[in-house]
Structures are given as C-alpha cells and as structure tokens.
Design a protein around this motif. Structure first.
Motif, mmCIF file in Angstrom:
data_model
loop_
_atom_site.group_PDB
_atom_site.id
_atom_site.type_symbol
_atom_site.label_atom_id
_atom_site.label_comp_id
_atom_site.label_asym_id
_atom_site.label_seq_id
_atom_site.Cartn_x
_atom_site.Cartn_y
_atom_site.Cartn_z
ATOM 1 N N HIS A 19 0.855 -1.188 0.000
ATOM 2 C CA HIS A 19 0.000 0.000 0.000
ATOM 3 C C HIS A 19 0.889 1.235 0.000
ATOM 4 C CE1 HIS A 19 -3.371 2.641 0.746
ATOM 5 N NE2 HIS A 19 -2.605 3.253 1.643
ATOM 6 N N VAL A 29 1.173 -5.424 2.800
ATOM 7 C CA VAL A 29 -0.117 -5.815 3.372
ATOM 8 C C VAL A 29 -0.061 -7.314 3.628
ATOM 9 C CG1 VAL A 29 -2.621 -5.746 3.099
ATOM 10 C CG2 VAL A 29 -1.206 -3.992 1.994
ATOM 11 N N TYR A 42 -8.526 -4.167 5.111
ATOM 12 C CA TYR A 42 -7.606 -3.322 4.352
ATOM 13 C C TYR A 42 -8.171 -1.908 4.242
ATOM 14 C CZ TYR A 42 -5.186 -1.312 0.333
ATOM 15 O OH TYR A 42 -4.495 -0.470 -0.499
ATOM 16 N N VAL A 46 -6.420 1.648 5.778
ATOM 17 C CA VAL A 46 -5.878 2.695 4.896
ATOM 18 C C VAL A 46 -6.857 3.846 4.670
ATOM 19 C CG1 VAL A 46 -4.394 1.012 3.742
ATOM 20 C CG2 VAL A 46 -6.613 1.578 2.740
ATOM 21 N N GLY A 53 -4.398 6.955 -1.601
ATOM 22 C CA GLY A 53 -3.840 5.622 -1.386
ATOM 23 C C GLY A 53 -3.826 4.803 -2.665
ATOM 24 N N MET A 55 -2.736 0.681 -4.228
ATOM 25 C CA MET A 55 -2.296 -0.686 -4.002
ATOM 26 C C MET A 55 -1.416 -1.090 -5.182
ATOM 27 S SD MET A 55 -4.381 -4.289 -3.708
ATOM 28 C CE MET A 55 -4.885 -4.138 -1.990
#
Length: 156
Positions: A19, A29, A42, A46, A53, A55
C-alpha cells in the motif's frame, strides 16, 4: 491482514501487495486475500489515505478477464511484465483496446470501466487507486453501472 512498517525482507508482490499512502509511505499488506473480510480490514487500515492511497500488486494469469472494473478515485497504471495483455476500456460506449507486451504500460483513467485479457501466460503489475472501486461480472456486453461487488474501498 495487517500493514507492516519497515519491511526489510524480500516480498512477493503476487501474494503480498504494497500500500502506497500519504507521506510517501510504502507498507506491505500481510495476510491480504480477496475475501470480503480482508478487503474490509484493508479499507479500514488505509482509510486515512483517502483517494491518495494506492495498491501495488502483481497478477499472473492466462485468458480473458472475468469482470469489468472501475476506479473512480484515481487512475490505474497497468504494466505488462511478461506475455501479452489486452486492456479494453469502455469510454462513453466506445471500446478502446490497448495491446501491451513486456515492459509496456497503459493508464486506465479514473472512473472508466475496463477489463484485462491475458493472451497466454502473462504477468502484470497494477498500481491502483482502490477507494470506490467497483466490479461487474463480465456477463453483459458492456458495463452499465455499479454491481455492488465489495472492493477494498468499502471501509466499515
């Protein structure tokens, strides 16, 4: 599922996404899976990063994608690492197809429905704005709106 601070060992982006959050932080993660409970955990972990943010994860596959997706909070970068991939976007009812080979990338604009088809064994790297992500099964000829499939954006 937990975010790890100060990871010093090698990690496999196929099983452990990273992340990218506020303050230029990168946190692996641990224990991530695509089940609803892990996605909710998750999202909660976050949530403070909001639309900023991202991923980062590697996906391996072979064959057509089984769902359309859309990321309204931001653009998504898709990089072909090995093999070949076709990214199809639905832009106002018009299909746009981009063929990628190793080392090539494309950007799926925020809010645009898209599907990824892997042409033989393929690996891709995705950097995705997960907030608000929606998925729709690939059963209709084009995405028509949210299907309500839970994604990592559904923070409790």
């Amino acid at each position: 599922m937990r975010l790890v601070n100060h990871q010093r060992d090698a990690l496999d982006l196929r099983t452990t996404p990273v992340h990218l959050g506020l303050g230029s932080r990168a946190k692996p993660v641990e224990g991530f899976t695509w089940d609803p409970e892990a996605l909710q955990a998750y999202s909660a972990a976050v949530a403070a990063d909001g639309a900023e943010g991202r991923m980062v994860m590697i996906f391996d596959g072979d064959g057509p994608g089984d769902h359309w997706e859309s990321h309204p909070a931001g653009d998504e970068l898709v990089v072909c690492l090995t093999g070949a991939v076709t990214v199809t976007r639905d832009v106002d009812g018009v299909r746009e197809r981009v063929l990628l080979g190793p080392g090539e990338a494309t950007v799926n604009p925020a809010g645009v429905w898209h599907v990824v088809d892997m042409e033989g064994p393929t690996s891709i790297l995705a950097v995705t704005a997960t907030l608000g992500t929606d998925h729709r099964p690939r059963t209709d000829s084009r995405p028509t709106g949210p299907a309500g499939t839970p994604g990592p954006e559904k923070a409790p």
